[in-house]
Design a protein around this motif. Structure first.
Motif, PDB file in Angstrom:
ATOM      1  N   LEU A  18       0.817  -1.208   0.000  1.00 19.91           N
ATOM      2  CA  LEU A  18       0.000   0.000   0.000  1.00 19.91           C
ATOM      3  C   LEU A  18       0.855   1.264   0.000  1.00 19.91           C
ATOM      4  CD1 LEU A  18      -2.986   0.750   0.037  1.00 19.91           C
ATOM      5  CD2 LEU A  18      -2.902   0.676   2.527  1.00 19.91           C
ATOM      6  N   SER A  19       1.998   1.203   0.648  1.00 20.67           N
ATOM      7  CA  SER A  19       2.859   2.386   0.724  1.00 20.67           C
ATOM      8  C   SER A  19       3.512   2.730  -0.614  1.00 20.67           C
ATOM      9  CB  SER A  19       3.936   2.199   1.793  1.00 20.67           C
ATOM     10  OG  SER A  19       4.892   1.249   1.374  1.00 20.67           O
ATOM     11  N   LEU A  23      -0.129   8.570  -2.454  1.00 19.35           N
ATOM     12  CA  LEU A  23      -1.246   8.955  -1.599  1.00 19.35           C
ATOM     13  C   LEU A  23      -1.029  10.352  -1.055  1.00 19.35           C
ATOM     14  CD1 LEU A  23      -1.518   5.587   0.354  1.00 19.35           C
ATOM     15  CD2 LEU A  23      -3.207   6.481  -1.232  1.00 19.35           C
ATOM     16  N   PRO A  24      -2.083  10.973  -0.533  1.00 19.39           N
ATOM     17  CA  PRO A  24      -1.884  12.269   0.120  1.00 19.39           C
ATOM     18  C   PRO A  24      -0.839  12.158   1.228  1.00 19.39           C
ATOM     19  CG  PRO A  24      -4.219  11.807  -0.158  1.00 19.39           C
ATOM     20  CD  PRO A  24      -3.481  10.556  -0.550  1.00 19.39           C
ATOM     21  N   VAL A  25      -0.146  13.245   1.477  1.00 18.90           N
ATOM     22  CA  VAL A  25       0.988  13.247   2.406  1.00 18.90           C
ATOM     23  C   VAL A  25       0.612  12.704   3.781  1.00 18.90           C
ATOM     24  CG1 VAL A  25       2.657  14.714   3.602  1.00 18.90           C
ATOM     25  CG2 VAL A  25       2.150  15.109   1.198  1.00 18.90           C
ATOM     26  N   GLN A  26      -0.483  13.170   4.342  1.00 15.73           N
ATOM     27  CA  GLN A  26      -0.859  12.726   5.687  1.00 15.73           C
ATOM     28  C   GLN A  26      -1.102  11.215   5.736  1.00 15.73           C
ATOM     29  OE1 GLN A  26      -4.278  14.689   7.333  1.00 15.73           O
ATOM     30  NE2 GLN A  26      -3.993  13.778   9.341  1.00 15.73           N
ATOM     31  N   VAL A  27      -1.764  10.673   4.736  1.00 12.01           N
ATOM     32  CA  VAL A  27      -2.016   9.234   4.678  1.00 12.01           C
ATOM     33  C   VAL A  27      -0.696   8.482   4.538  1.00 12.01           C
ATOM     34  CG1 VAL A  27      -3.151   7.377   3.375  1.00 12.01           C
ATOM     35  CG2 VAL A  27      -4.322   9.565   3.700  1.00 12.01           C
ATOM     36  N   LYS A  98      -5.915   4.058  13.393  1.00 12.95           N
ATOM     37  CA  LYS A  98      -6.114   3.496  12.066  1.00 12.95           C
ATOM     38  C   LYS A  98      -5.769   4.538  11.009  1.00 12.95           C
ATOM     39  CE  LYS A  98      -9.698   0.039  12.752  1.00 12.95           C
ATOM     40  NZ  LYS A  98     -11.036  -0.391  12.296  1.00 12.95           N
ATOM     41  N   VAL A  99      -5.174   4.082   9.925  1.00 13.44           N
ATOM     42  CA  VAL A  99      -4.894   4.959   8.789  1.00 13.44           C
ATOM     43  C   VAL A  99      -6.215   5.176   8.057  1.00 13.44           C
ATOM     44  CG1 VAL A  99      -3.635   5.193   6.612  1.00 13.44           C
ATOM     45  CG2 VAL A  99      -2.548   4.078   8.575  1.00 13.44           C
ATOM     46  N   ARG A 100      -6.511   6.423   7.805  1.00 12.81           N
ATOM     47  CA  ARG A 100      -7.770   6.772   7.159  1.00 12.81           C
ATOM     48  C   ARG A 100      -7.545   6.924   5.656  1.00 12.81           C
ATOM     49  NH1 ARG A 100     -11.172  10.537  11.034  1.00 12.81           N
ATOM     50  NH2 ARG A 100     -12.397  10.401   9.147  1.00 12.81           N
ATOM     51  N   LEU A 101      -8.030   5.955   4.897  1.00 11.05           N
ATOM     52  CA  LEU A 101      -7.867   5.970   3.444  1.00 11.05           C
ATOM     53  C   LEU A 101      -9.048   6.678   2.794  1.00 11.05           C
ATOM     54  CD1 LEU A 101      -6.746   2.262   2.895  1.00 11.05           C
ATOM     55  CD2 LEU A 101      -5.301   4.285   3.016  1.00 11.05           C
ATOM     56  N   PRO A 102      -8.784   7.582   1.854  1.00  8.98           N
ATOM     57  CA  PRO A 102      -9.879   8.308   1.196  1.00  8.98           C
ATOM     58  C   PRO A 102     -10.558   7.453   0.128  1.00  8.98           C
ATOM     59  CG  PRO A 102      -7.785   8.976   0.276  1.00  8.98           C
ATOM     60  CD  PRO A 102      -7.471   8.008   1.403  1.00  8.98           C
TER      61      PRO A 102
END
Length: 140
Positions: A18-19, A23-27, A98-102
């Motif tokens: 996933l990394s 992705l957006p910086v914060q995510v 938890k990582v919040r995925l958009p």
């Protein structure tokens, strides 16, 4: 939060996968923090798994790897020992959110360069080991 070895062993490779997605910086920062937190436990669990495979498995001369085939007379013993490793709770208590995925990623339109929401598509097999403890999906 207490995690089992199985939670860590299944999730870490999916976090790495996933990394690699832009992705957006914060995510991305949240993912990297979680990945770093699980890296050492994953390496320890994987080393133990390889030790168990080496104990019960045979070496595949074509790939030069140890494997335990289902027709191996010691396959059941391997399954019991490896299963015992996986259900064991990791001794440390993990502190993370938890990582919040958009649902949508904002990207420029290829034609007009105006920013548009593009659906964020992830293979369900990637999300499966992450959904309970590590990630959640949010609406933009």
């Amino acid at each position: 939060m207490h995690l089992t070895n199985q939670d860590i062993w299944l999730a870490y490779p999916k976090l790495v996968e996933l990394s690699k997605i832009p992705l957006p910086v914060q995510v991305g920062m949240q993912l990297s923090k979680l990945q770093l937190m699980l890296q050492t436990p994953y390496i320890i669990i994987e080393m133990k798994r390889r030790e168990i495979v080496g104990k019960y498995g045979t070496t595949n001369t074509e790939t030069n790897t140890a494997e335990v085939n289902t027709d191996n007379p010691q396959a059941a013993e391997f399954a019991v020992e490896f299963g015992g490793l996986l259900v064991t709770e990791w001794p440390a208590d993990f502190q993370f959110e938890k990582v919040r995925l958009p649902l949508l990623l904002v990207e420029p339109c290829p034609c007009c360069k105006q920013e548009i929401g593009v659906p964020f598509i992830i293979d369900p097999q990637t999300l499966l080991p992450l959904r309970d403890y590590f990630v959640e999906v949010i609406e933009n």
